[in-house]
Write a protein that holds these residues in place. Structure first.
Motif, short mmCIF file in Angstrom:
data_model
loop_
_atom_site.label_atom_id
_atom_site.label_comp_id
_atom_site.label_asym_id
_atom_site.label_seq_id
_atom_site.Cartn_x
_atom_site.Cartn_y
_atom_site.Cartn_z
N GLU A 109 0.83 -1.20 0.00
CA GLU A 109 0.00 0.00 0.00
C GLU A 109 0.87 1.26 0.00
N ALA A 110 1.91 1.28 0.85
CA ALA A 110 2.79 2.44 0.92
C ALA A 110 3.52 2.65 -0.41
N GLN A 111 3.98 1.57 -1.02
CA GLN A 111 4.68 1.69 -2.31
C GLN A 111 3.74 2.25 -3.37
N ASN A 112 2.52 1.79 -3.39
CA ASN A 112 1.53 2.29 -4.35
C ASN A 112 1.25 3.77 -4.10
N LEU A 113 1.16 4.17 -2.84
CA LEU A 113 0.92 5.58 -2.51
C LEU A 113 2.10 6.44 -2.95
N LEU A 114 3.32 5.96 -2.75
CA LEU A 114 4.50 6.72 -3.18
C LEU A 114 4.50 6.92 -4.70
N GLU A 115 4.15 5.87 -5.44
CA GLU A 115 4.11 5.96 -6.90
C GLU A 115 3.02 6.93 -7.35
N THR A 116 1.86 6.87 -6.72
CA THR A 116 0.77 7.78 -7.07
C THR A 116 1.14 9.21 -6.74
N ALA A 117 1.75 9.42 -5.58
CA ALA A 117 2.14 10.78 -5.17
C ALA A 117 3.19 11.36 -6.12
N ALA A 118 4.16 10.56 -6.53
CA ALA A 118 5.18 11.04 -7.46
C ALA A 118 4.54 11.44 -8.79
N ARG A 119 3.63 10.61 -9.28
CA ARG A 119 2.96 10.89 -10.55
C ARG A 119 2.11 12.16 -10.45
N GLU A 120 1.35 12.30 -9.38
CA GLU A 120 0.50 13.47 -9.23
C GLU A 120 1.32 14.74 -8.99
N GLY A 121 2.43 14.60 -8.28
CA GLY A 121 3.31 15.75 -8.10
C GLY A 121 3.89 16.20 -9.43
N ARG B 161 11.22 12.39 -7.28
CA ARG B 161 11.54 11.26 -6.41
C ARG B 161 10.85 11.47 -5.08
N VAL B 162 10.16 10.45 -4.62
CA VAL B 162 9.48 10.50 -3.33
C VAL B 162 9.97 9.30 -2.53
N SER B 163 10.36 9.53 -1.28
CA SER B 163 10.82 8.41 -0.46
C SER B 163 10.41 8.59 1.00
N VAL B 164 10.35 7.47 1.68
CA VAL B 164 10.06 7.43 3.11
C VAL B 164 10.76 6.19 3.67
N ASP B 165 11.25 6.29 4.88
CA ASP B 165 11.90 5.13 5.49
C ASP B 165 10.88 4.07 5.83
N GLY C 271 14.67 -2.44 13.22
CA GLY C 271 16.01 -2.07 13.69
C GLY C 271 16.71 -1.19 12.68
N ALA C 272 17.63 -0.37 13.16
CA ALA C 272 18.36 0.54 12.28
C ALA C 272 19.14 -0.21 11.21
N ASP C 273 19.61 -1.41 11.53
CA ASP C 273 20.36 -2.18 10.54
C ASP C 273 19.46 -2.82 9.49
N SER C 274 18.14 -2.89 9.76
CA SER C 274 17.20 -3.48 8.81
C SER C 274 16.38 -2.44 8.06
N ASP C 275 16.55 -1.16 8.40
CA ASP C 275 15.76 -0.11 7.79
C ASP C 275 16.27 0.22 6.39
N TYR C 276 15.38 0.65 5.53
CA TYR C 276 15.74 1.08 4.18
C TYR C 276 14.70 2.09 3.71
N ALA C 277 15.05 2.81 2.66
CA ALA C 277 14.13 3.81 2.11
C ALA C 277 13.25 3.17 1.05
N MET C 278 11.95 3.34 1.21
CA MET C 278 11.01 2.96 0.16
C MET C 278 10.89 4.19 -0.73
N SER C 279 10.95 3.99 -2.03
CA SER C 279 10.92 5.16 -2.90
C SER C 279 10.19 4.87 -4.20
N ALA C 280 9.81 5.95 -4.84
CA ALA C 280 9.19 5.88 -6.16
C ALA C 280 9.63 7.12 -6.92
#
Length: 158
Positions: A41-53, A122-126, A136-145
């Motif tokens: 859901e978050a990935q889809n929202l990021l893609e939609t937000a990037a497109r609309e932006g 580019r839109v991203s969120v951790d 955990g900080a070692d398992s975190d990554y940025a989701m982006s579109a």
């Protein structure tokens, strides 16, 4: 030949033991499905937000900007507002507008020299900001579109 009738064994508590064995597996699967759904859901929202932006850049922006607001600033605010209204934390969202030819350069969508040029939003969120479980900080990554778009403003016809 006669069969002796055996008394039934005592089976009290068998269902409780079976449940105790199966319940953790079912709960783990259920929580994993919920988390996976949240990620999709978050990935889809990021893609939609990037497109609309990016679509904002193709619009006639006359009268849309407040005093002191840049077109890039409005684009970023609109993207953040969209994502926040869909449950993503505003403070963790990053929005960048980059030149398509040289992604290390920022792109000003209001600059007339950039009319009809390609740019990237580019839109991203951790992941930790959208996850229901702690990450955990070692398992975190940025989701982006990101999306590439042409900076061509079309006037709204009457």
């Amino acid at each position: 030949m006669s069969h002796k009738h055996r008394p039934p064994r005592d089976r009290r508590g068998v269902a409780a033991v079976e449940f105790a064995v199966v319940a953790p597996v079912l709960l783990t699967i259920m929580f994993a499905m919920i988390q996976l759904n949240r990620s999709y859901e978050a990935q889809n929202l990021l893609e939609t937000a990037a497109r609309e932006g990016a679509r904002f850049a193709s619009m006639d922006r006359d009268g849309m900007l407040t005093d002191g607001q840049t077109a890039n600033g409005k684009l970023a605010e609109d993207v953040k507002t969209f994502l926040e209204s869909n449950g993503l934390p505003r403070e963790g969202i990053t929005v960048e507008v980059k030149d398509a030819d040289d992604p290390s350069l920022d792109f000003d969508i209001a600059d007339p020299d950039n009319d009809l040029r390609l740019f990237e939003v580019r839109v991203s969120v951790d992941y930790s900001d959208i996850s229901y479980m702690s990450v955990g900080a070692d398992s975190d990554y940025a989701m982006s579109a990101s999306v590439y778009f042409r900076n061509g403003r079309a006037t709204i016809s009457d």
